[in-house]
Design a protein around this motif. Structure first.
Motif, PDB file in Angstrom:
ATOM      1  N   ARG A 152       0.824  -1.209   0.000  1.00  0.00           N
ATOM      2  CA  ARG A 152       0.000   0.000   0.000  1.00  0.00           C
ATOM      3  C   ARG A 152       0.859   1.261   0.000  1.00  0.00           C
ATOM      4  O   ARG A 152       0.518   2.257  -0.649  1.00  0.00           O
ATOM      5  CB  ARG A 152      -0.920  -0.013   1.226  1.00  0.00           C
ATOM      6  CG  ARG A 152      -1.900   1.143   1.300  1.00  0.00           C
ATOM      7  CD  ARG A 152      -2.694   1.082   2.583  1.00  0.00           C
ATOM      8  NE  ARG A 152      -1.797   1.139   3.749  1.00  0.00           N
ATOM      9  CZ  ARG A 152      -2.159   0.856   5.011  1.00  0.00           C
ATOM     10  NH1 ARG A 152      -3.409   0.474   5.253  1.00  0.00           N
ATOM     11  NH2 ARG A 152      -1.300   0.939   6.000  1.00  0.00           N
ATOM     12  N   ALA A 208       2.052   1.863  -3.535  1.00  0.00           N
ATOM     13  CA  ALA A 208       1.001   1.819  -4.570  1.00  0.00           C
ATOM     14  C   ALA A 208       0.315   3.172  -4.674  1.00  0.00           C
ATOM     15  O   ALA A 208       0.581   4.104  -3.899  1.00  0.00           O
ATOM     16  CB  ALA A 208      -0.019   0.730  -4.236  1.00  0.00           C
ATOM     17  N   GLU A 209      -0.587   3.271  -5.654  1.00  0.00           N
ATOM     18  CA  GLU A 209      -1.422   4.457  -5.818  1.00  0.00           C
ATOM     19  C   GLU A 209      -2.873   4.033  -5.768  1.00  0.00           C
ATOM     20  O   GLU A 209      -3.211   2.868  -6.017  1.00  0.00           O
ATOM     21  CB  GLU A 209      -1.129   5.136  -7.159  1.00  0.00           C
ATOM     22  CG  GLU A 209      -1.464   4.280  -8.366  1.00  0.00           C
ATOM     23  CD  GLU A 209      -1.291   5.021  -9.690  1.00  0.00           C
ATOM     24  OE1 GLU A 209      -1.107   6.244  -9.651  1.00  0.00           O
ATOM     25  OE2 GLU A 209      -1.363   4.351 -10.730  1.00  0.00           O
ATOM     26  N   ALA A 210      -3.722   4.998  -5.424  1.00  0.00           N
ATOM     27  CA  ALA A 210      -5.153   4.705  -5.420  1.00  0.00           C
ATOM     28  C   ALA A 210      -5.587   4.349  -6.831  1.00  0.00           C
ATOM     29  O   ALA A 210      -5.295   5.079  -7.789  1.00  0.00           O
ATOM     30  CB  ALA A 210      -5.930   5.906  -4.897  1.00  0.00           C
ATOM     31  N   TRP A 253      -5.920  -0.326  -4.141  1.00  0.00           N
ATOM     32  CA  TRP A 253      -4.567   0.167  -4.405  1.00  0.00           C
ATOM     33  C   TRP A 253      -3.982  -0.623  -5.562  1.00  0.00           C
ATOM     34  O   TRP A 253      -4.253  -1.819  -5.706  1.00  0.00           O
ATOM     35  CB  TRP A 253      -3.679   0.009  -3.161  1.00  0.00           C
ATOM     36  CG  TRP A 253      -4.193   0.775  -1.982  1.00  0.00           C
ATOM     37  CD1 TRP A 253      -4.990   0.307  -0.983  1.00  0.00           C
ATOM     38  CD2 TRP A 253      -3.956   2.150  -1.707  1.00  0.00           C
ATOM     39  NE1 TRP A 253      -5.275   1.296  -0.086  1.00  0.00           N
ATOM     40  CE2 TRP A 253      -4.651   2.453  -0.504  1.00  0.00           C
ATOM     41  CE3 TRP A 253      -3.244   3.163  -2.337  1.00  0.00           C
ATOM     42  CZ2 TRP A 253      -4.644   3.719   0.064  1.00  0.00           C
ATOM     43  CZ3 TRP A 253      -3.225   4.421  -1.768  1.00  0.00           C
ATOM     44  CH2 TRP A 253      -3.922   4.698  -0.586  1.00  0.00           C
TER      45      TRP A 253
END
Length: 768
Positions: A56, A59-61, A80
Motif C-alpha cells: 500500500r 502503490a497508488e489509489a 490500491w
C-alpha cells in the motif's frame, strides 16, 4: 415472415451453445511468483499484513475509467494498484505457470488460437475495498478478456461477481483460501463484473489482459451436430421474407471496432456464427460477419450543480462505474453495419451501410440497457446539454447471392462504383461485370434523378469510378446507357484522366454528347469539363480537338464566373486554360475565330495578365509541342509577351524623392460612406511632399475606421497609437512599401522574362 416464425428461429439459434463459458474459475497448486517491489522488498506468501501495508505504501489509489477521463472516487472504487512495469519478477518458472494456466483457460472459454496473458496490475483490496459494477476496456489490440489471479492472502468478503446475459458467476477467493493453492478467474471483457466489499484482511491479486494477437491463424469454427439442420428452415424463411434486402442476425457478445473477427468471437457467438455460416452455405444466401452500431444523440437529462460549466464524461467499453446523466429525448439516431469479415475471416471492404431497424433480427432490442459507450457534454455556448450513446453488436448478415451487387449499390454506392472500376481494371469478364453494371447504372440514375441541382455534385463524383470502369471495359452498351441528360452532372465534373479514358475507349462519342448539351445557359458550369476534355483530346483525339478549338473564344467570354457548385480541387486553373488554348490555336482555321481567340489570349497585353496568366501558360510543358505547329498563335504571342516584359524591365524605378506617396487607385473609388473628413485628410496628407507624419486624435471608433481603410488599401504608412491623453492619438508615418513592392515585382518580371526567352518555338511569328 411472421413474428412467431422469427421468434422460433431466434430461439433455435439461442439454443446452440459453444464449448466455452463466459467465466471460468478454479485453483492450481501454489507456485512462487517472485514479486519484488521497487522498494526492493520481495513479497512472501501467504501475504503477511506487514507486507500488505508495504504494498500500500508504494502503490497508488486505483482509478476507474470514464471515457477519455481517468477518475478517482472512493464511492466507486477503493483499491490500491501497482502497474506491472513497476514490478520485478524473480522466478522464471512463474511465467511457465501462467502460460500453462492460460492454455487451460482458453479451452474452457472456447477461444481458438494462441492466447497470451499480458501482466497489467497488482491490485490490493484492504478492509472496505470494493469496485462497483463495470466492464473492462480492451486495453491493447487483440484483447478479449481478463485473468485475475488471487495470490495467497487471507481475507473475507471481496467476492467477484461476473454477469452476462442474465447469468451470474460468483467467485469467492476469500472463502476458498488455502495457502497451498492459487485461485483464479477469467472472463470476457464485455462481461459486467464487480468486487464486493472486503470485510476482513487483505485481498492481493494479479490482473492480466488475455490477448489473441492480430493475424493469429485459427481453425475455422465448426457447427455443432445437427445445428444447420435445425436452422435451415428458419433461415430460408428469413431470406425469403427479406427478398432482395439484407438481414442482420445479432449475436450475443459486445465487440469493439478493432476487436471484431471470427477468430475473436466469444463463447456461444463462435458456435452460432459457425452454424449460421454453414446453414447459409446450404440455403444459398451470402453470409458475412459484421459489426452493427446504433448511435443516439439526444437531450442530457441531468441536474448539474453548475449548469453553465461544461463537464465531459464518457462511458464506454471501459472499467467504468457509469457516466453522469441519462439520455432524455432522442434527437438523432443512426444504425450502421461495418467492419465486414468473410467466413474465412478475411476483411471484406464493403464499407459502411446505413440501414433501418427492419433489417435487424434479434430477441433483444438494440438500444435498450446500458450502452457500450456514453458521452455527455454540458452547456457550451448556445448549445444545450447533450448525451450520446453507442451500442455495438456482432452480427451475421445474409442476403441473396445474386443480390450482392444491388445490395452494395444501395447501401454503399461509392464503394460499389469503386469495386466495379477495380474489376474492370483487372479485366474481369463481361459475365462478372454485368450484374454490377446493371445494378449501379440503375442506382446512379435513381440518385441523380432524385438529387436537386445543388445536390447533384456529390452523387456525380461518386459515379466517376463507374464511368471509368465502363471506359476500361469498353462496353458500348453501358456507355449508351450513360449518354442521357440525367447523367450530364457526371460528365460536367469529369477530369482530364476520365476524359482521356473515355476518348481512348469510345472515340469522340462522349465529348460529342456533352458538347451537344452545352448551351449558352449552362456554359459557365460546363466550361471546366470542356477544358478537361480538350486537354484529353489534344492527346487522344486530334479531330475532336479541332472541333472544340473553334469554340474556344466563347469559353473565355461567357461573361460569367464558373459556377461554384460544380468546382472542386480538380478544376482547371486559368494558367492551364490559356496553355490549352495556345496549344489548340493551330487548329482554329476561320479568320474571325482566330482573331477572337487571339484577342482573348492577349487581353490587351495588360501586365497583370502577362505576369499571372499568359507568361506562366507558356512555361507549362504538357502540350508545348503544339505551339510550333503551323497556324499556331503561340510564336507571335510569345514574342509580344517577351517584348512587353522587356520594355517594362527597362523602365526606371527611382526611390521617392520626397514625402509624396501614391494613393492606391482603389482608395479613390471607395464607397461614399468610407470617404469622410478623416479619409479626405488622409488622402491629402499622402500627396503632400513636405509631411511625413499625420496625427489623428479622435475617439477609438474613428481611429479604427482609418486603420482599416489604410490596411485594406495598402497605403505606404506605418501606424502606431500614442496613448498619452484622452482620446488617444493614431500616428501615421509614411514609408516606401510600394517602392519595395515594385522592386520585388521587377525581380519577378526579370525571372519570368529570362524563362520565356529560354523557350524555343519554331514557327512563323508575326506582330501583335
Amino acid at each position: 415472415m411472421s413474428n412467431d416464425a422469427e421468434t422460433r428461429f431466434l430461439k433455435t439459434l439461442q439454443s446452440i451453445r459453444g464449448a466455452g463459458r463466459f467465466c471460468v474459475h478454479g485453483s492450481i497448486p501454489f507456485a512462487f511468483p517472485g514479486i519484488r517491489l521497487r522498494s526492493g522488498e520481495e513479497l512472501a506468501f501467504p501475504l503477511p499484513p506487514s507486507q500488505a501495508r508495504a504494498v500500500r505504501d508504494v502503490a497508488e489509489a486505483a482509478p476507474y475509467g470514464m471515457g477519455a477521463e481517468t477518475r478517482r472516487d472512493e464511492s466507486v472504487r477503493r483499491c490500491w494498484q501497482i502497474d506491472a512495469a513497476g514490478l520485478e519478477w524473480t522466478q522464471p518458472g512463474w511465467q511457465r505457470t501462467v502460460e500453462d494456466l492460460v492454455k487451460q483457460i482458453a479451452g474452457e472459454l472456447g477461444v481458438e488460437g494462441k492466447v497470451s496473458a499480458m501482466p497489467y496490475k497488482l491490485l490490493l483490496y484492504e478492509k472496505g475495498g470494493f469496485f462497483l459494477p463495470h466492464r473492462d476496456t480492451e486495453k491493447e489490440p487483440g484483447m478479449f478478456g481478463s485473468l485475475i489471479i488471487c495470490l495467497p492472502s487471507q481475507h473475507a468478503g471481496g467476492a467477484l461477481l461476473v454477469r452476462h446475459q442474465g447469468r451470474e458467476e460468483r467467485v469467492d477467493f476469500g472463502a476458498a483460501h488455502d495457502a497451498t493453492q492459487i485461485h483464479y478467474a477469467a472472463f470476457f471483457a464485455d462481461c459486467e463484473h464487480e468486487v464486493l466489499p472486503v470485510t476482513e484482511g487483505f485481498r492481493l491479486c494479479l490482473a492480466y489482459n488475455l490477448v489473441v494477437p492480430r493475424g493469429t491463424k485459427t481453425r475455422a469454427p465448426s457447427a455443432t451436430a445437427n445445428a444447420p439442420e435445425l436452422l435451415l428452415p428458419g433461415l430460408r424463411a428469413v431470406a425469403e421474407a427479406a427478398g432482395n434486402d439484407l438481414t442482420a442476425i445479432l449475436l450475443e457478445h459486445r465487440y469493439t471496432e478493432d476487436g471484431l473477427s471470427i477468430a475473436a468471437l466469444k463463447g456461444d457467438d463462435r458456435a452460432r456464427a459457425a452454424a449460421l455460416f454453414e446453414t447459409a452455405e446450404r440455403a444459398g444466401p451470402t453470409a458475412r460477419l459484421a459489426l452493427v452500431s446504433l448511435y443516439q444523440m439526444g437531450q442530457l437529462d441531468e441536474d448539474y450543480e453548475d449548469s453553465y460549466r461544461s463537464r465531459r464524461s464518457r462511458r464506454g467499453y471501459r472499467e467504468d462505474s457509469g457516466a453522469e446523466g441519462e439520455m432524455g429525448e432522442i434527437y438523432e439516431e443512426t444504425l450502421t453495419i461495418a467492419h465486414w469479415r468473410t467466413p474465412t475471416d478475411k476483411r471484406d471492404g464493403m464499407g459502411t451501410f446505413a440501414i433501418s431497424e427492419d433489417c435487424i433480427l434479434s430477441l433483444a432490442t438494440l438500444g435498450e440497457g446500458e450502452p457500450d459507450e456514453k458521452f455527455a457534454e454540458g452547456y457550451t455556448g448556445n448549445a444545450g446539454c447533450t448525451m450520446e450513446h453507442w451500442y455495438r453488436r456482432a452480427a451475421i448478415v445474409i442476403w441473396p447471392q445474386d443480390a450482392g451487387p444491388a445490395i452494395l449499390a444501395r447501401y454503399n454506392f461509392s464503394a460499389a462504383c469503386e469495386k466495379f472500376r477495380e474489376m474492370a481494371e483487372r479485366k474481369s469478364g463481361a459475365a462478372a461485370l454485368a450484374p454490377f453494371s446493371a445494378a449501379l447504372l440503375d442506382e446512379a440514375c435513381r440518385r441523380l434523378g432524385d438529387a436537386a441541382d445543388y445536390q447533384s455534385a456529390p452523387v456525380a463524383l461518386a459515379v466517376h469510378p463507374l464511368l471509368h470502369g465502363i471506359a476500361l471495359s469498353g462496353s458500348e452498351e453501358h456507355l449508351q446507357h450513360m449518354l442521357r441528360p440525367v447523367f450530364l452532372p457526371v460528365f460536367r465534373l469529369a477530369d482530364r484522366a476520365l476524359w482521356l479514358a473515355l476518348l481512348r475507349a469510345f472515340g469522340d462519342k462522349p465529348a460529342v454528347f456533352f458538347l451537344r448539351h452545352t448551351t449558352p445557359a449552362n456554359l459557365s458550369s460546363h466550361v471546366n469539363a470542356l477544358f478537361h476534355a480538350l486537354d484529353a483530346a489534344l492527346n487522344a483525339a486530334p479531330e475532336l480537338a479541332r472541333g472544340m478549338a473553334a469554340q474556344l473564344p466563347s469559353w473565355f467570354v461567357t461573361g460569367e464566373k464558373p459556377d461554384w457548385r460544380f468546382r472542386d480541387e480538380s478544376s482547371v486553373t486559368p494558367v492551364h486554360c490559356w496553355h490549352l488554348a495556345l496549344a489548340a490555336s493551330c487548329l482554329v482555321t476561320a479568320v474571325a475565330d482566330r482573331t477572337a481567340l487571339e484577342n482573348v489570349l492577349w487581353s490587351q497585353g495588360l501586365l497583370p495578365h502577362l505576369r499571372e496568366v499568359l507568361g506562366p501558360a507558356f512555361l507549362e510543358k504538357s502540350h508545348r509541342a503544339w505551339f510550333a505547329k503551323s497556324h499556331s498563335l503561340a510564336p507571335a504571342l510569345l514574342t509580344a509577351t517577351v517584348n512587353t516584359l522587356a520594355a517594362e524591365c527597362t523602365r526606371p524605378l527611382p526611390p521617392y524623392p520626397d514625402w509624396s506617396r501614391p494613393v492606391p487607385a482603389a482608395a479613390l473609388t471607395a464607397p461614399r460612406w468610407q470617404s469622410g473628413p478623416l479619409i479626405m485628410e488622409l488622402l491629402t496628407f499622402m500627396t503632400d511632399p513636405a509631411r511625413g507624419e499625420l496625427r489623428i486624435r479622435k475617439p477609438q471608433d474613428m481611429r479604427s475606421a482609418v486603420e482599416h481603410f489604410v490596411r485594406d488599401h495598402q497605403f505606404d504608412l506605418d501606424m502606431t497609437t500614442d496613448k498619452k491623453g484622452s482620446p488617444h492619438t493614431l500616428v501615421c508615418r509614411k514609408n516606401d512599401a510600394s517602392h519595395q513592392r515594385s522592386l520585388k515585382r521587377r525581380s519577378d518580371d526579370e525571372t519570368l522574362l529570362a524563362r520565356l526567352r529560354g523557350i524555343e518555338i519554331v514557327g512563323k511569328a508575326r506582330t501583335i
